[in-house]
Design a protein around this motif. Sequence first.
Motif, PDB file in Angstrom:
ATOM      1  N   ARG A 103      49.295  45.504  50.968  1.00 61.06           N
ATOM      2  CA  ARG A 103      48.161  45.777  51.694  1.00 61.06           C
ATOM      3  C   ARG A 103      46.860  45.419  51.113  1.00 61.06           C
ATOM      4  O   ARG A 103      46.907  45.662  49.621  1.00 61.06           O
ATOM      5  N   GLN A 104      45.710  45.347  51.700  1.00 57.81           N
ATOM      6  CA  GLN A 104      44.364  45.411  50.933  1.00 57.81           C
ATOM      7  C   GLN A 104      43.944  46.725  50.734  1.00 57.81           C
ATOM      8  O   GLN A 104      44.452  47.585  51.136  1.00 57.81           O
ATOM      9  N   PRO A 105      43.158  46.856  49.808  1.00 59.77           N
ATOM     10  CA  PRO A 105      42.680  48.282  49.276  1.00 59.77           C
ATOM     11  C   PRO A 105      42.086  49.237  50.378  1.00 59.77           C
ATOM     12  O   PRO A 105      42.424  50.452  50.331  1.00 59.77           O
ATOM     13  N   ASP A 106      41.736  48.398  51.564  1.00 55.76           N
ATOM     14  CA  ASP A 106      41.266  49.323  52.670  1.00 55.76           C
ATOM     15  C   ASP A 106      42.456  49.773  53.564  1.00 55.76           C
ATOM     16  O   ASP A 106      42.173  50.070  54.739  1.00 55.76           O
ATOM     17  N   GLY A 107      43.887  49.077  53.125  1.00 54.77           N
ATOM     18  CA  GLY A 107      44.963  49.556  54.134  1.00 54.77           C
ATOM     19  C   GLY A 107      45.307  48.559  55.122  1.00 54.77           C
ATOM     20  O   GLY A 107      46.137  48.539  55.899  1.00 54.77           O
ATOM     21  N   GLY A 108      44.340  47.587  55.324  1.00 50.38           N
ATOM     22  CA  GLY A 108      44.550  46.326  56.323  1.00 50.38           C
ATOM     23  C   GLY A 108      45.330  45.369  55.706  1.00 50.38           C
ATOM     24  O   GLY A 108      45.453  45.124  54.637  1.00 50.38           O
ATOM     25  N   MET A 109      46.158  44.776  56.615  1.00 54.03           N
ATOM     26  CA  MET A 109      47.087  43.632  55.974  1.00 54.03           C
ATOM     27  C   MET A 109      46.332  42.354  55.626  1.00 54.03           C
ATOM     28  O   MET A 109      45.378  42.076  56.521  1.00 54.03           O
ATOM     29  N   TYR A 110      46.802  41.500  54.789  1.00 49.78           N
ATOM     30  CA  TYR A 110      46.229  40.215  54.680  1.00 49.78           C
ATOM     31  C   TYR A 110      46.655  39.436  55.552  1.00 49.78           C
ATOM     32  O   TYR A 110      47.577  39.464  56.420  1.00 49.78           O
ATOM     33  N   ALA A 111      45.874  38.363  55.807  1.00 43.27           N
ATOM     34  CA  ALA A 111      46.005  37.388  56.614  1.00 43.27           C
ATOM     35  C   ALA A 111      47.401  36.666  56.577  1.00 43.27           C
ATOM     36  O   ALA A 111      47.976  36.332  57.545  1.00 43.27           O
ATOM     37  N   GLN A 112      47.881  36.608  55.341  1.00 43.06           N
ATOM     38  CA  GLN A 112      49.139  35.989  55.114  1.00 43.06           C
ATOM     39  C   GLN A 112      49.857  37.341  54.596  1.00 43.06           C
ATOM     40  O   GLN A 112      49.667  37.824  53.789  1.00 43.06           O
ATOM     41  N   PRO A 113      50.881  37.722  55.337  1.00 40.67           N
ATOM     42  CA  PRO A 113      51.651  38.871  55.061  1.00 40.67           C
ATOM     43  C   PRO A 113      52.229  39.039  53.820  1.00 40.67           C
ATOM     44  O   PRO A 113      52.334  40.073  53.267  1.00 40.67           O
ATOM     45  N   ALA A 114      52.507  37.685  53.329  1.00 44.25           N
ATOM     46  CA  ALA A 114      53.166  37.836  51.888  1.00 44.25           C
ATOM     47  C   ALA A 114      52.063  37.396  50.510  1.00 44.25           C
ATOM     48  O   ALA A 114      52.520  36.967  49.639  1.00 44.25           O
ATOM     49  N   GLU A 115      50.844  37.467  51.122  1.00 42.33           N
ATOM     50  CA  GLU A 115      49.831  37.150  50.212  1.00 42.33           C
ATOM     51  C   GLU A 115      49.967  37.907  48.592  1.00 42.33           C
ATOM     52  O   GLU A 115      50.194  37.118  47.836  1.00 42.33           O
ATOM     53  N   THR A 116      50.289  39.127  48.568  1.00 44.29           N
ATOM     54  CA  THR A 116      50.532  39.559  47.093  1.00 44.29           C
ATOM     55  C   THR A 116      51.729  39.034  46.657  1.00 44.29           C
ATOM     56  O   THR A 116      51.725  38.789  45.447  1.00 44.29           O
ATOM     57  N   ALA A 117      52.861  39.284  47.450  1.00 44.74           N
ATOM     58  CA  ALA A 117      54.140  38.778  46.857  1.00 44.74           C
ATOM     59  C   ALA A 117      54.166  37.125  46.256  1.00 44.74           C
ATOM     60  O   ALA A 117      54.916  36.855  45.352  1.00 44.74           O
ATOM     61  N   GLN A 118      53.227  36.290  47.188  1.00 47.61           N
ATOM     62  CA  GLN A 118      53.233  35.228  46.749  1.00 47.61           C
ATOM     63  C   GLN A 118      52.578  35.027  45.302  1.00 47.61           C
ATOM     64  O   GLN A 118      53.095  34.122  44.608  1.00 47.61           O
ATOM     65  N   HIS A 119      51.592  35.635  45.148  1.00 48.96           N
ATOM     66  CA  HIS A 119      51.054  35.582  43.697  1.00 48.96           C
ATOM     67  C   HIS A 119      52.141  35.949  42.724  1.00 48.96           C
ATOM     68  O   HIS A 119      52.267  35.366  41.569  1.00 48.96           O
ATOM     69  N   ILE A 120      53.081  36.947  42.915  1.00 49.50           N
ATOM     70  CA  ILE A 120      54.343  37.111  41.972  1.00 49.50           C
ATOM     71  C   ILE A 120      55.140  35.925  41.883  1.00 49.50           C
ATOM     72  O   ILE A 120      55.481  35.581  40.697  1.00 49.50           O
ATOM     73  N   ALA A 121      55.465  35.467  43.018  1.00 54.09           N
ATOM     74  CA  ALA A 121      56.302  34.054  42.971  1.00 54.09           C
ATOM     75  C   ALA A 121      55.726  33.223  42.304  1.00 54.09           C
ATOM     76  O   ALA A 121      56.287  32.315  41.435  1.00 54.09           O
ATOM     77  N   ASP A 122      54.049  32.922  42.312  1.00 55.08           N
ATOM     78  CA  ASP A 122      53.732  31.819  41.710  1.00 55.08           C
ATOM     79  C   ASP A 122      53.689  32.136  40.056  1.00 55.08           C
ATOM     80  O   ASP A 122      53.813  31.330  39.184  1.00 55.08           O
ATOM     81  N   ALA A 123      53.473  33.405  39.940  1.00 53.55           N
ATOM     82  CA  ALA A 123      53.628  33.781  38.225  1.00 53.55           C
ATOM     83  C   ALA A 123      55.027  33.426  37.508  1.00 53.55           C
ATOM     84  O   ALA A 123      55.101  33.141  36.528  1.00 53.55           O
ATOM     85  N   ALA A 124      55.835  33.793  38.494  1.00 48.04           N
ATOM     86  CA  ALA A 124      57.246  33.467  38.019  1.00 48.04           C
ATOM     87  C   ALA A 124      57.430  31.976  37.953  1.00 48.04           C
ATOM     88  O   ALA A 124      58.037  31.381  36.909  1.00 48.04           O
ATOM     89  N   ARG A 125      56.970  31.401  38.900  1.00 50.97           N
ATOM     90  CA  ARG A 125      57.060  29.882  38.572  1.00 50.97           C
ATOM     91  C   ARG A 125      56.650  28.995  37.313  1.00 50.97           C
ATOM     92  O   ARG A 125      56.850  28.395  36.659  1.00 50.97           O
ATOM     93  N   LEU A 126      55.113  29.779  37.276  1.00 55.14           N
ATOM     94  CA  LEU A 126      54.243  29.419  36.013  1.00 55.14           C
ATOM     95  C   LEU A 126      55.069  29.862  34.720  1.00 55.14           C
ATOM     96  O   LEU A 126      54.982  28.924  33.701  1.00 55.14           O
ATOM     97  N   SER A 127      55.671  31.006  34.507  1.00 59.15           N
ATOM     98  CA  SER A 127      56.153  31.335  33.668  1.00 59.15           C
ATOM     99  C   SER A 127      57.745  30.607  33.363  1.00 59.15           C
ATOM    100  O   SER A 127      58.257  30.724  32.022  1.00 59.15           O
ATOM    101  N   GLY A 128      58.449  30.444  34.272  1.00 61.21           N
ATOM    102  CA  GLY A 128      59.762  29.723  34.196  1.00 61.21           C
ATOM    103  C   GLY A 128      60.834  30.735  34.376  1.00 61.21           C
ATOM    104  O   GLY A 128      61.974  30.252  34.583  1.00 61.21           O
ATOM    105  N   ILE A 129      60.540  32.036  34.725  1.00 60.43           N
ATOM    106  CA  ILE A 129      61.717  33.010  34.960  1.00 60.43           C
ATOM    107  C   ILE A 129      62.112  32.821  36.140  1.00 60.43           C
ATOM    108  O   ILE A 129      61.452  32.530  37.114  1.00 60.43           O
ATOM    109  N   GLY A 130      63.519  33.272  36.230  1.00 58.04           N
ATOM    110  CA  GLY A 130      64.043  33.074  37.632  1.00 58.04           C
ATOM    111  C   GLY A 130      63.669  34.525  38.293  1.00 58.04           C
ATOM    112  O   GLY A 130      63.693  35.476  37.537  1.00 58.04           O
ATOM    113  N   LEU A 131      63.597  34.549  39.538  1.00 60.21           N
ATOM    114  CA  LEU A 131      63.136  35.435  40.368  1.00 60.21           C
ATOM    115  C   LEU A 131      63.976  36.024  41.663  1.00 60.21           C
ATOM    116  O   LEU A 131      64.213  34.861  42.206  1.00 60.21           O
TER     117      LEU A 131
END
Length: 455
Positions: free
Chosen positions: A124-152
């Motif tokens: 969630r956002q710092p104020d506790g609200g959900m992001y417009a895209q529910p997987a917003e933060t998880a998507q950044h982790i998935a993008d980081a895995a893709r950039l690094s090349g690690i399997g996730l």
Amino acid sequence: MNRLFAHHALLPEGWRNNVLLEWSADGTLHAARAEVEAPTGVQRAHYVLPGMVNLHSHSFQRALGGMTEAAGDTPDSFWTWRDLMYRFARQITPEQMGAIAAQLFSECLRHGYTSICEFHYVHRQPDGGMYAQPAETAQHIADAARLSGIGLTMLPVLYSYSGFGEAPLKPEQSRFRTDAQDILRIIDALSAQRGPQLEVGVAPHSLRAASVGQIREVLAALPARRPVHIHIAEQQGEVQQSLDFSRRRPVQYLYDQLPVDQRWCLVHATHLVDGEVKQIARSGAVAGLCPTTEANLGDGLFPLEAFLAEGGRIGIGSDSHVSQSPVEELRWLEYGQRLAHQRRNIAVSRSQRRVGDFLWQAALQGGAQAAGRPVGALEAGKRADLLVLDEQHPNLDGLRTDDLLGTLIFNGNDNLVKDVMVGGHWVVRNREHVAQPAIAARFRQTLAELRELRS
């Protein structure tokens, strides 16, 4: 077909000589043939072994490294560390999470992890609200895995309560808040990206933070073979809270309420009694052990010898990332047992008496099971994830393969991993990650921003 010739390669049956590895463009191994002649024009390597699986990660905690090593006015424990971690988690942005994760993943790759399971709970956002895209933060982790090349393996975390009995969350836990439907929406958003390099499972945070009813609801909607991870029996305080609430210890309570099987990974499982050791082993679940974090937090020692005697399955993770090295995790897994039992060479089996070989192979097998991905072995059908060791390092120069893994794990602190391949692509060459300059620049900027907030 892509090929690599290894003078010595660790196959599922052990070390073999003159091995030709072949994989297709999508990164799937098609053959690992031993005792063959080296084809002309094929790249060669001396020592090759499967990349390790890191089965437990909270990637954002990498930025906390070294910042919690000062004593307070009262005795410090996991619970005081947790309060500091919560304050840190309240400020971090999705973009910062991605920058930290990319740096962490590049470090894990350089040290020999080629797959990672991300136990991700800052939704969630710092104020506790959900992001417009529910997987917003998880998507950044998935993008980081893709950039690094690690399997996730992405594991969105179900986190609704602050304690047993559905105790309300504390204000500092507001960014973690999810119910069963929130988690299913996040899983659904990520599942469209599933493929050879990404699996999506789920992680009920713990029996403290998710109710049995919620877990049942999520499992009923989750495809049958997706991995399920949970923190369990990490701290004595958690065991006592479970007893106060249910009159059962956490593992006993879990097994009484839910159908735990081979797709489960029980993370830590530090404080067990004999019946629980047998129950976990017989269910086929993996015990996810994180020795450097468990030591850093003062958790305790897992009953490894008893668990292995029951045929239990283990894997390793770096958890809070005070270390990014599988060598250090495996070394301290064994050393903790030696200190507890005042004996040597604990982690062995009847068929494998060499500690290093047993630990590496056991962690590969358990890690692959926990990740839910075809990794952990150099054989047809698995991902082409492998490590090339530096045969010119003094520790390995001219070494017999029988002694190689024992030397790798128990001799010195140099990183002996020279090259790393994931899914058929070289991501580390001569100890340097191929995208390290860009990843490191983003990470340095992120640390500067976070430290400014701290001051």
